[in-house]
Design a protein around this motif. Structure first.
Motif, short mmCIF file in Angstrom:
data_model
loop_
_atom_site.label_atom_id
_atom_site.label_comp_id
_atom_site.label_asym_id
_atom_site.label_seq_id
_atom_site.Cartn_x
_atom_site.Cartn_y
_atom_site.Cartn_z
N GLY A 27 0.77 -26.72 -11.83
CA GLY A 27 1.82 -26.26 -12.70
C GLY A 27 2.92 -25.48 -12.01
N ASP A 28 2.77 -25.24 -10.71
CA ASP A 28 3.80 -24.50 -9.97
C ASP A 28 5.09 -25.30 -9.85
N ARG A 29 6.18 -24.57 -9.78
CA ARG A 29 7.47 -25.08 -9.29
C ARG A 29 7.72 -24.32 -8.00
N TYR A 30 7.20 -24.86 -6.91
CA TYR A 30 7.10 -24.13 -5.64
C TYR A 30 8.27 -24.49 -4.75
N GLY A 31 9.01 -23.49 -4.29
CA GLY A 31 10.12 -23.70 -3.39
C GLY A 31 9.77 -23.29 -1.98
N LEU A 32 9.93 -24.22 -1.03
CA LEU A 32 9.65 -23.95 0.37
C LEU A 32 10.97 -23.77 1.09
N LEU A 33 11.19 -22.56 1.62
CA LEU A 33 12.45 -22.19 2.24
C LEU A 33 12.27 -21.87 3.71
N GLY A 34 13.38 -21.89 4.43
CA GLY A 34 13.35 -21.51 5.83
C GLY A 34 14.50 -22.13 6.57
N PRO A 35 14.92 -21.54 7.69
CA PRO A 35 16.02 -22.10 8.47
C PRO A 35 15.64 -23.43 9.10
N ASN A 36 16.64 -24.16 9.59
CA ASN A 36 16.38 -25.41 10.29
C ASN A 36 15.44 -25.14 11.47
N GLY A 37 14.46 -26.04 11.65
CA GLY A 37 13.51 -25.87 12.74
C GLY A 37 12.39 -24.91 12.46
N SER A 38 12.27 -24.47 11.20
CA SER A 38 11.23 -23.48 10.87
C SER A 38 9.86 -24.12 10.65
N GLY A 39 9.80 -25.45 10.53
CA GLY A 39 8.52 -26.13 10.35
C GLY A 39 8.29 -26.71 8.97
N LEU A 192 18.94 -24.79 0.17
CA LEU A 192 19.87 -24.30 -0.84
C LEU A 192 19.19 -23.22 -1.68
N LEU A 193 19.46 -21.96 -1.38
CA LEU A 193 18.81 -20.87 -2.09
C LEU A 193 19.10 -20.89 -3.57
N GLU A 280 18.81 -3.16 -11.01
CA GLU A 280 19.12 -3.89 -9.79
C GLU A 280 17.88 -4.66 -9.32
N ARG A 281 18.10 -5.89 -8.95
CA ARG A 281 17.03 -6.73 -8.40
C ARG A 281 17.51 -7.33 -7.08
N ARG A 282 16.56 -7.53 -6.15
CA ARG A 282 16.93 -8.18 -4.90
C ARG A 282 17.22 -9.65 -5.14
N SER A 283 18.23 -10.18 -4.51
CA SER A 283 18.51 -11.60 -4.58
C SER A 283 17.50 -12.35 -3.71
N LEU A 284 17.33 -13.64 -3.98
CA LEU A 284 16.45 -14.45 -3.15
C LEU A 284 16.97 -14.49 -1.72
N GLU A 285 18.28 -14.50 -1.57
CA GLU A 285 18.86 -14.48 -0.23
C GLU A 285 18.40 -13.25 0.55
N GLN A 286 18.41 -12.09 -0.09
CA GLN A 286 18.00 -10.87 0.58
C GLN A 286 16.51 -10.91 0.90
N VAL A 287 15.71 -11.47 -0.01
CA VAL A 287 14.27 -11.60 0.23
C VAL A 287 14.01 -12.43 1.49
N VAL A 288 14.70 -13.58 1.58
CA VAL A 288 14.51 -14.47 2.72
C VAL A 288 15.00 -13.83 4.01
N LEU A 289 16.17 -13.20 3.95
CA LEU A 289 16.72 -12.56 5.14
C LEU A 289 15.80 -11.45 5.64
N ASP A 290 15.28 -10.65 4.72
CA ASP A 290 14.38 -9.57 5.11
C ASP A 290 13.12 -10.12 5.77
#
Length: 308
Positions: A27-39, A192-193, A280-290
């Motif tokens: 039932g997940d809607r799972y997003g896999l993120l990461g820079p190019n070459g991250s695996g 695409l975040l 205030e909530r952290r954006s997904l972009e900030q989560v990934v960058l951190d």
């Protein structure tokens, strides 16, 4: 639906995937993120049995992969690194061949299933042109149609909106939402975040071959303990909230406060006009960058150098 333990893949001296523990629940809607070459793409290929692991274990739909992959694939739809189609053949012919070659295909209802899949991805009026004459967006839609031919329980997609315009991206997102509502679990890899944030409820972040972060999106974007306030009476609000204001940009104040409703009541009582007030909530972009910045620094520390 998907579980990996210490999953590792090496190509010579290069480790593309390193000790990954992925967990995609039913039932997940799972997003896999990461820079190019991250695996990310290598990890997806491992899940589908397209490459073999150097170490670790994989279970998909409760069965070990690659040992039982032929039992798994009839219930899995996938689009990896763009659709692999015969460029000199029309789209419908490609889908017929794809369905016939794969496990679990049924000849008797093949034409109907192909028609339904093409309609769902917006290619119902597809003509007899060869695939090499298609735009990149049309090829992506055709690859997604191939992934939907067998009504999969699990859908694994690598950059499915590549080459699509904003309207096409929205249509694919709506389709995935509809499929999820019908019971399909979705693993979506994308850079695409905004798309991950709009569709997914759980995310994993890859960096340097490692899964450096995995959690529910709501947890990752929990309130920070600050409130964003917009007011035409910024000077009065600043004086009233002396010591609690952590930042100001014109009429926008960032206030250290955990209860927006209580803060609003305090401001209104003092006669301060409030245009906007929200936790205030952290954006997904900030989560990934951190997450990726921290792991890059850790790797540099272990190597005795600066992060790349």
């Amino acid at each position: 639906m998907i579980v990996t333990r210490d999953l590792t893949k090496r190509y010579g001296r290069t480790t593309a995937v390193r000790e990954v523990g992925l967990a995609v629940r039913e039932g997940d809607r799972y997003g896999l993120l990461g820079p190019n070459g991250s695996g990310k793409t290598t990890l997806i290929r491992l899940l589908l049995g397209l490459v073999f692991a150097t170490g670790g274990d994989i279970e998909v739909l409760g069965l070990p992969v690659p040992r039982r992959v032929r039992d798994v694939l009839p219930s899995v739809g996938a689009l990896v690194e763009g659709p692999g189609m015969y460029p000199h053949l029309p789209g419908r012919t490609n889908l017929e061949l794809f369905d016939a070659a794969g496990p679990g295909g049924g000849r008797r209802d093949r034409r109907r299933r192909i028609g339904e899949a093409l309609e769902r991805v917006g290619l119902a009026g597809i003509d007899r042109r060869p695939v090499r004459a298609y735009s990149l967006g049309m090829r992506q839609r055709l690859g997604l149609a191939a992934a939907l031919l067998r009504r999969p329980r699990l859908l694994i997609l690598d950059e499915p909106t590549n080459g699509l315009d904003p309207r096409g991206i929205r249509e694919i997102r709506d389709l995935l939402t509809e499929l999820h509502g019908e019971g399909t679990t979705v693993l979506l890899s994308s850079h695409l975040l905004t798309e991950i944030e709009a569709f997914c409820d759980r995310v994993g972040v890859m960096d340097g071959g490692r899964l450096v972060l995995q959690d529910d999106l709501a947890t990752l974007r929990a309130p920070t303990g600050r409130v964003v306030l917009r007011t035409p009476d910024a000077d009065r609000a600043l004086a009233l909230l002396d010591g609690r204001v952590e930042g100001r940009d014109g009429d926008r104040l960032t206030v250290r406060h955990r209860a927006p409703d209580d803060l609003n009541a305090e401001l209104v009582t003092a006669g301060v006009r409030v245009r906007e007030l929200a936790a205030e909530r952290r954006s997904l972009e900030q989560v990934v960058l951190d997450a990726t910045t921290t792991t890059s620094a850790d790797r540099a520390d272990r190597a005795g150098g600066d992060p790349a």
